[in-house]
Design a protein around this motif. Sequence first.
Motif, PDB file in Angstrom:
ATOM      1  N   PHE A 151      -8.129  -1.169   0.905  1.00 21.50           N
ATOM      2  CA  PHE A 151      -9.431  -1.621   1.398  1.00 21.50           C
ATOM      3  C   PHE A 151      -9.305  -3.054   1.931  1.00 21.50           C
ATOM      4  O   PHE A 151      -9.828  -3.393   2.993  1.00 21.50           O
ATOM      5  N   TYR A 152      -8.567  -3.865   1.205  1.00 19.25           N
ATOM      6  CA  TYR A 152      -8.340  -5.275   1.588  1.00 19.25           C
ATOM      7  C   TYR A 152      -7.602  -5.345   2.931  1.00 19.25           C
ATOM      8  O   TYR A 152      -7.978  -6.128   3.816  1.00 19.25           O
ATOM      9  N   VAL A 153      -6.600  -4.501   3.090  1.00 20.11           N
ATOM     10  CA  VAL A 153      -5.854  -4.488   4.363  1.00 20.11           C
ATOM     11  C   VAL A 153      -6.800  -4.151   5.515  1.00 20.11           C
ATOM     12  O   VAL A 153      -6.815  -4.828   6.545  1.00 20.11           O
ATOM     13  N   GLY A 154      -7.640  -3.113   5.325  1.00 21.83           N
ATOM     14  CA  GLY A 154      -8.565  -2.709   6.388  1.00 21.83           C
ATOM     15  C   GLY A 154      -9.517  -3.845   6.751  1.00 21.83           C
ATOM     16  O   GLY A 154      -9.661  -4.214   7.920  1.00 21.83           O
ATOM     17  N   LEU A 155     -10.119  -4.420   5.735  1.00 19.50           N
ATOM     18  CA  LEU A 155     -11.109  -5.485   5.945  1.00 19.50           C
ATOM     19  C   LEU A 155     -10.510  -6.699   6.666  1.00 19.50           C
ATOM     20  O   LEU A 155     -11.140  -7.297   7.537  1.00 19.50           O
ATOM     21  N   THR A 156      -9.293  -7.027   6.318  1.00 20.62           N
ATOM     22  CA  THR A 156      -8.689  -8.247   6.872  1.00 20.62           C
ATOM     23  C   THR A 156      -8.098  -8.044   8.272  1.00 20.62           C
ATOM     24  O   THR A 156      -7.490  -8.956   8.811  1.00 20.62           O
ATOM     25  N   ASP A 183      -9.504  -0.731  27.379  1.00 23.25           N
ATOM     26  CA  ASP A 183     -10.773  -0.018  27.350  1.00 23.25           C
ATOM     27  C   ASP A 183     -10.687   1.295  26.583  1.00 23.25           C
ATOM     28  O   ASP A 183     -11.387   2.262  26.877  1.00 23.25           O
ATOM     29  N   THR A 184      -9.801   1.343  25.617  1.00 22.68           N
ATOM     30  CA  THR A 184      -9.629   2.552  24.818  1.00 22.68           C
ATOM     31  C   THR A 184      -9.911   2.227  23.354  1.00 22.68           C
ATOM     32  O   THR A 184      -9.320   1.291  22.798  1.00 22.68           O
ATOM     33  N   LEU A 185     -10.773   2.989  22.745  1.00 22.03           N
ATOM     34  CA  LEU A 185     -11.133   2.763  21.330  1.00 22.03           C
ATOM     35  C   LEU A 185      -9.951   3.153  20.427  1.00 22.03           C
ATOM     36  O   LEU A 185      -9.284   4.157  20.670  1.00 22.03           O
ATOM     37  N   ASN A 186      -9.717   2.365  19.394  1.00 21.59           N
ATOM     38  CA  ASN A 186      -8.599   2.640  18.476  1.00 21.59           C
ATOM     39  C   ASN A 186      -9.082   3.394  17.242  1.00 21.59           C
ATOM     40  O   ASN A 186      -9.971   2.911  16.538  1.00 21.59           O
ATOM     41  N   LEU A 187      -8.493   4.561  17.001  1.00 12.77           N
ATOM     42  CA  LEU A 187      -8.784   5.309  15.772  1.00 12.77           C
ATOM     43  C   LEU A 187      -7.515   5.285  14.917  1.00 12.77           C
ATOM     44  O   LEU A 187      -6.467   5.769  15.349  1.00 12.77           O
ATOM     45  N   LEU A 188      -7.611   4.727  13.731  1.00 14.16           N
ATOM     46  CA  LEU A 188      -6.393   4.584  12.906  1.00 14.16           C
ATOM     47  C   LEU A 188      -6.699   4.827  11.438  1.00 14.16           C
ATOM     48  O   LEU A 188      -7.789   4.490  10.964  1.00 14.16           O
ATOM     49  N   THR A 189      -5.717   5.346  10.721  1.00 12.15           N
ATOM     50  CA  THR A 189      -5.893   5.389   9.262  1.00 12.15           C
ATOM     51  C   THR A 189      -5.779   3.954   8.750  1.00 12.15           C
ATOM     52  O   THR A 189      -5.189   3.088   9.408  1.00 12.15           O
ATOM     53  N   LEU A 190      -6.314   3.732   7.556  1.00 15.02           N
ATOM     54  CA  LEU A 190      -6.195   2.395   6.961  1.00 15.02           C
ATOM     55  C   LEU A 190      -4.722   2.018   6.859  1.00 15.02           C
ATOM     56  O   LEU A 190      -4.340   0.876   7.124  1.00 15.02           O
ATOM     57  N   HIS A 191      -3.883   3.004   6.482  1.00  9.82           N
ATOM     58  CA  HIS A 191      -2.453   2.694   6.353  1.00  9.82           C
ATOM     59  C   HIS A 191      -1.857   2.232   7.678  1.00  9.82           C
ATOM     60  O   HIS A 191      -1.090   1.283   7.716  1.00  9.82           O
ATOM     61  N   ILE A 248       0.822  -1.221   0.000  1.00 14.06           N
ATOM     62  CA  ILE A 248       0.000   0.000   0.000  1.00 14.06           C
ATOM     63  C   ILE A 248       0.854   1.269   0.000  1.00 14.06           C
ATOM     64  O   ILE A 248       0.367   2.340   0.315  1.00 14.06           O
ATOM     65  N   TYR A 249       2.120   1.119  -0.314  1.00 11.71           N
ATOM     66  CA  TYR A 249       2.980   2.303  -0.328  1.00 11.71           C
ATOM     67  C   TYR A 249       3.613   2.529  -1.695  1.00 11.71           C
ATOM     68  O   TYR A 249       4.737   3.000  -1.791  1.00 11.71           O
ATOM     69  N   GLY A 250       2.865   2.182  -2.757  1.00 13.69           N
ATOM     70  CA  GLY A 250       3.380   2.364  -4.118  1.00 13.69           C
ATOM     71  C   GLY A 250       3.787   3.805  -4.366  1.00 13.69           C
ATOM     72  O   GLY A 250       4.741   4.081  -5.081  1.00 13.69           O
ATOM     73  N   PHE A 251       3.090   4.759  -3.725  1.00 11.95           N
ATOM     74  CA  PHE A 251       3.392   6.176  -3.961  1.00 11.95           C
ATOM     75  C   PHE A 251       4.777   6.559  -3.436  1.00 11.95           C
ATOM     76  O   PHE A 251       5.312   7.602  -3.769  1.00 11.95           O
TER      77      PHE A 251
END
Length: 602
Positions: free
Chosen positions: A553-558, A508-516, A254-257
Motif C-alpha cells: 500500500f505504501y509503495v502504491g501511495l508513494t 496520452d495513454t492511461l497507465n493500468l498497473l498492479t501495485l507490484h 514487497i516480494y517476501g513470498f
Amino acid sequence: MNSFRVAAQELHPNKEQWQAYESQGHLVVLAGPGSGKTKLLAVKLARIAEEELEPPHRIACLTYNNECVSEIRKRLVAVGVRLEERFYLGTVHSFCLSEIVRPFARLAGLRLPSPVRVAPEHIQEKCMQAAINRFGRGQDVAWFRPEIDCYRRTHLNRDRPDWRGEDSSLASIIEEYERLLRADGFVDFDDMVLLAVQILEKHHVARRAVSAKYPTIAVDEYQDLGLPLHRIVELLCFQSASRLFAVGDPDQSIYGFTGARPEMLLELSRRIGVTPVRLKKNYRSGQSILAAAEVALGESRGYTGEKKDVGRLEARQCIGGIEEQCSAAIREIVPALMRLHPGLRLGNVAILYPSKKEGEYLAEACRASSVPFVRNDRGSPYSRTRLIRWLEDAAAWVAGRTLMTPRWEDLLDRWVSLCGHGGRLEHQKAIALRQRVARFLWRNRMPGMPLCEWIAVLIEGFEAELSEMKLNAPDDVASLVGLKELALNGFLQGCTVLGFAFAGGSPDTLNLLTLHSSKGLEFEVVVMVGLDEGVIPRYKASARGVAEARRLFYVGLTRAMRHVVFVYSGFTVDQWGRKHRNGPSRFVRELLGRSLVEVRRD
Ligand SMILES: Nc1ncnc2c1ncn2[C@@H]1O[C@H](COP(=O)(O)OP(=O)(O)OP(=O)(O)O)[C@@H](O)[C@H]1O
C-alpha cells in the motif's frame, strides 16, 4: 559537458547524494521513495563508466525484473551512457546464466544439459506436477508452487541438515523436480541463480574471473532480490574483488513470498568496509502525501519533502463492488482529475490495483469509453517481455512519434543485447547484427503496414537469432509468436505498426498497473482501486502477510506526486458469491482516522 555531469550538478546541493556520488569502495544507499536512489544510481554509474572503467572491464547493473531494467535503462540513456559497450544491464537471473553458469558450469563439474536451455513455463509446470504427484500431498501446482519456490530459494546449502530437516517432503519434491527438468534437458529461472551460487562458492577461479570482468557490481531494489543474490554479492564483493554499489529501501520490500528479506540490505549496510548512506529528502510527493505515507507505513522515517506542492488525498466509496469501482475510475474519477488539473495528460495518470482481476475490469471499462490505455499485469493479453518492449519502441520509431521515439543507437544496441543475451557478442558479429537490424527498420519503415506482416518479416529475417534466443529466453520468443497470432486472428487483428506504437504507453495513454508493477515509477496522479479489507491485506493474512500488504500500500501511495484517490466498496464477495462487509482496507481507515483524506461517497 557530458550529460551525466549536468545531472550530477543537481545532486550537489543534497549532501548525502553528493557523498554517495563521491564515495569510493563499497556503497549501500538506503532511502525512502522518491529520494533519488535511481537517479543517483544512473549518474554514479555513468561517472564510473566514463572515468574509471578501462575496456574490456564492464559494469554489472542488476535488478529484480524487466520493468526495473527498463526504468534503469531509460535513466542511464538519459545521462548519456552507451550501455552495450560498458554495461551488463539485466535481471539477476540473466546475469547468472550468461556470465556465470554458461561460462563456468563445465569447469565446476556441473552436469548440465548442453546447450543449457531455459524451460518454458509449461515444461516447468509439467515437471513440478509430476514431482508433487510422486512425493506429494495431492496439491495442484499453482497452489503449492510458491511454498516450494520459497523453500528452494531460502535453503541454499543442501549439504546442511536443515535442507531435509526442516521439511523433508518439500526437499524431495524439489530434488525430483530438478531431476525431471534435467532429464528433459532444461534448467529453470531459480536454477540459474542457485547454480551460480554453487559455482562461485566452490570455485575461486570463477569468482576471480567474474570479478575481473565486472569490477563494479550495482544492484537496484536490493530488498527484493532474495538470499541467492545476497550470497552472490557476498562472494563477488567480499570474497573477491568487485566493488559493490547497492541501493534499496527495506520499507518497499514487497516480494517476501518469493523468499526476499528486507533485513539483508540492512545487514549489508552494516558490514565493515561498506559506506552506508541514507537519503532523507523526498523530491516526488506533495507534503500531505508524504504525511499520509508515514502514517500508512506505521513508522516515522523523518523524510522531508522538497516539493512546495501540498498534495491532495481523497477517498471514494463505490457501493456497487469492485466492478463498479473500476468503471467509476474510468468514467468519472479520471475525467474529474483531468478537469481539476489543467495540463495533466493521461500518460501521467496511473490506476493501481491489487491483482489482474481488477486489470480485466479496468481494461474493459477503458475499451467501453474509448480511453487509450497500457496495461501491465499478468493478465495482459500478451506479456511485455524485453523483446516485446523492444518491438513497441521499434514501432514508435517507425511511426516517428517525436515525443516517444527512442534513440536510434539505443534501439540497435538493445537488439544486439537481446540477441547476445545481455552478454557481449564478438565485435564483428555485433556490428553485422546492428547493420541487419538497422536495415530491417529502414526497409520496413511503414507506419501503415499490418502489424502481423511486420512481425513476420522480423521473424523471417532473424530466424537464427530467434532460435538461439529460444534457448535462453523462451518466454520472450513465445511472446513474439503469441503477439503475431493476436495480430493475425486475435484482438490486434487489423492493427498497424502505427497502432502498435502506442501499445507501450505514450503521453496520452492511461497507465493500468498492479501495485507490484508500479514499483520504481512515478505519476502526477494515482488512483488506487480495490482497497477493501480482505483484499489488502488478504482475508486471514498472517502478521507477516499484513506487514507486506502494508508495504505494498505504501509503495502504491508513494508513486504519486500531486494527487491520490483511494477507491473502495466496504465489502468483498467470495468465490461462492457471499458478501463480507469488512469495510475499507485498514490502511485506508487509518488515514481516514487521522483526517488526512477527504471523503466522497457515491
Ligand atoms: N537532487 C535532486 N534534485 C532534483 N530532483 C531530484 C534529485 N534527486 C532525485 N530527484 C527527482 O526525484 C524523483 C524521484 O527520484 P527517483 O525515482 O530516483 O527516486 P527513488 O528513490 O528511486 O524512488 P523509488 O524508491 O520510489 O522508486 C525523480 O523525479 C528525480 O528526477
